[in-house]
Design a protein around this motif. Structure first.
Motif, mmCIF file in Angstrom:
data_model
loop_
_atom_site.group_PDB
_atom_site.id
_atom_site.type_symbol
_atom_site.label_atom_id
_atom_site.label_comp_id
_atom_site.label_asym_id
_atom_site.label_seq_id
_atom_site.Cartn_x
_atom_site.Cartn_y
_atom_site.Cartn_z
ATOM 1 N N ALA A 16 39.532 43.734 48.026
ATOM 2 C CA ALA A 16 40.036 42.380 48.265
ATOM 3 C C ALA A 16 41.560 42.342 48.238
ATOM 4 N N TRP A 17 42.153 43.051 47.283
ATOM 5 C CA TRP A 17 43.610 43.092 47.139
ATOM 6 C C TRP A 17 44.266 43.740 48.363
ATOM 7 N N LEU A 28 35.493 36.768 47.766
ATOM 8 C CA LEU A 28 35.056 37.766 46.788
ATOM 9 C C LEU A 28 33.923 37.173 45.967
ATOM 10 N N TYR A 29 32.747 37.778 46.071
ATOM 11 C CA TYR A 29 31.547 37.272 45.398
ATOM 12 C C TYR A 29 31.305 38.059 44.112
ATOM 13 N N GLU A 30 31.047 37.337 43.036
ATOM 14 C CA GLU A 30 30.771 37.960 41.741
ATOM 15 C C GLU A 30 29.690 37.160 41.022
ATOM 16 N N MET A 31 28.632 37.826 40.588
ATOM 17 C CA MET A 31 27.515 37.104 39.971
ATOM 18 C C MET A 31 27.819 36.633 38.554
ATOM 19 N N GLY A 356 39.331 48.721 52.191
ATOM 20 C CA GLY A 356 40.104 47.540 52.576
ATOM 21 C C GLY A 356 41.144 47.847 53.630
ATOM 22 N N ARG A 357 41.838 48.959 53.477
ATOM 23 C CA ARG A 357 42.864 49.324 54.469
ATOM 24 C C ARG A 357 42.255 49.654 55.828
ATOM 25 N N GLN A 358 41.101 50.299 55.815
ATOM 26 C CA GLN A 358 40.458 50.625 57.098
ATOM 27 C C GLN A 358 40.011 49.356 57.818
ATOM 28 N N ILE A 359 39.475 48.393 57.092
ATOM 29 C CA ILE A 359 39.075 47.134 57.727
ATOM 30 C C ILE A 359 40.298 46.399 58.251
#
Length: 440
Positions: A16-17, A28-31, A356-359
């Motif tokens: 995410a960062w 950002l999903y967190e349960m 993240g960097r590749q996306i």
């Protein structure tokens, strides 16, 4: 465009960062705090469960090399770890609560990151998604991931130790497959009767590692993958007629069949790492070093990974993911973290950064980042994206993953330092050539 990241562990936070710092919106999903895994108790992100140590700082070590590469890539978790560190000799150890709180503060404060609380149970295939749910993925989501991955999900880690090829005493071992089938694919460590009896007694009485509460619930799984020390306690011939059986093998130096044989199988395509076949174990690491060094040919073995047995959800990454951590069959779905088969806190965080960097590069219309295979990041991601060995198991950073130097050196510390300096230089040049931001 919004990228959806599932899981706010180290990998999810880094992914995410990295995305947000490239100007890309992230959900950002967190349960947590609605639901906790058996191992997690804090509401904070990037919770460290089993240890507060992030391993060695020194550059001439696999862990130190990895952290230096992550600094170069703008790691959030390395920066937070340095800011919350506690005295631990040559290791980077942290105040766990302070570390998680600081990561959480940075993530929640970023204008392009929206945190969504609650359990995720489905994975839509029509949006860019990073699955970074870790080794204790919830049952409902694990079932969906298993379906998505063709049922290749493992729910526990029963891994044998791994040693480096260059540390073996080649005068004590021989290459051969049973009954001469194959091209000498195995390295065989032959025992005579006296050596075996001493080894058996040491193994039978060795001290096991304690299991965490969330591993205790999974102990029933291990019957199908019996720890070598438990098998040994069933009698002196149990392992000699099991994983150490000498049937179909003759020692070319003596012309005779050994009393017992430990076989080593190639772990990576370069042949720099070998695992001890059938040696899944729950012994303490120090005990593994002591006892397994009694195996002929392993007296001076360098253990790049010790055997472990614990709950660990991971996918068959080499068959499912390309080098950018994207699914080959579902090109909008990416994975990051321990669920891909990297093992360790920093290893998981590193994979999040690079996913993240590749996306980001994909959304910016750039070619994927091609990492050099002599840097630790590149070697680890290569390990989890293929080509694969038949028995794929999680792997942490270790020098055995990297190609050796052209010149052989006896001084291991100096050798490792030169390997690390080489990898960092090549990674830096790759980032420059790819017009990636480099942090100093």
């Amino acid at each position: 465009m919004t990228v959806h990241v599932i899981g706010a562990g180290l990998a999810g936070c880094e992914a995410a960062w990295a995305l947000a710092n490239q100007g890309i919106r992230v959900c950002l999903y967190e349960m947590k705090p609605q639901r906790f895994s058996p191992a997690h108790h804090s509401e904070q992100f990037a919770e460290l469960v089993c240890s507060n140590s992030l391993k060695a700082r020194r550059l001439g070590s696999a862990a130190g090399m990895l952290k230096e590469e992550m600094r170069m890539l703008g790691s959030l978790t390395v920066a937070c770890a340095e800011a919350t560190s506690v005295a631990a000799g040559g290791a980077l150890a942290v105040d766990r609560d302070a570390f998680s709180a600081l990561v959480t503060k940075h993530i929640r404060a970023h204008a392009l990151i929206e945190v969504v609380s609650g359990e995720v149970t489905d994975i839509p295939l029509d949006r860019l998604t990073v699955i970074a749910t870790g080794p204790l993925t919830s049952d409902a989501l694990a079932a969906r991931i298993s379906e998505l991955c063709g049922g290749t999900l493992s729910f526990y880690d029963a891994a044998a130790p791994i040693v480096t090829y260059e540390s073996l005493d080649l005068d004590r071992v021989f290459f051969a497959a049973r009954y001469d089938r194959g091209d000498g694919d195995y390295i065989n460590c032959p025992f005579n009767k006296e050596e075996y009896e001493a080894f058996y007694e040491a193994l039978r009485t060795a001290e096991p590692a304690p299991l965490h509460d969330f591993d205790q619930a999974e102990k029933r799984v291990y019957e199908g993958c019996m720890p070598i020390e438990i098998m040994a306690r069933r009698g002196p011939d149990t392992i000699r007629y099991g994983p150490l059986k000498p049937v179909g093998l003759r020692n070319p130096r003596t012309g005779h069949r050994p009393w017992a044989v430990v076989q080593l199988r190639r772990e990576n395509s370069a042949g720099t790492l070998y695992n001890l076949v059938g040696f899944q174990t729950n012994l303490r690491f120090g005990e593994q070093k002591r006892v397994f060094s009694m195996i002929p040919g392993l007296a001076h073995a360098e253990f790049m990974r010790y055997g472990v047995m614990h709950r660990n959800t991971f996918i068959g990454s080499p068959w499912l993911l390309d080098e950018t951590m994207r699914m080959r069959e579902h090109d909008r779905i990416y994975f990051a973290g321990q669920i891909t088969g990297v093992e360790g806190y920093m290893e998981s965080a590193m994979s999040g950064i690079l996913t993240g960097r590749q996306i980001a590069r994909r959304l910016q219309g750039k070619e994927p980042l091609k990492l050099p295979l002599d840097c630790m990041c590149g070697a680890l991601l290569r390990y989890v994206s293929g080509p694969a060995c038949a028995d794929f198991q999680p792997m942490g950073a270790n020098m055995g993953l990297l190609p050796p130097l052209d010149e052989r050196m006896k001084d291991k510390q100096q050798r490792y330092l030169l390997i690390a300096q080489r990898g960092l230089a090549h990674l830096r040049q790759t980032l420059v050539d790819s017009q990636e931001v480099i942090m100093v």
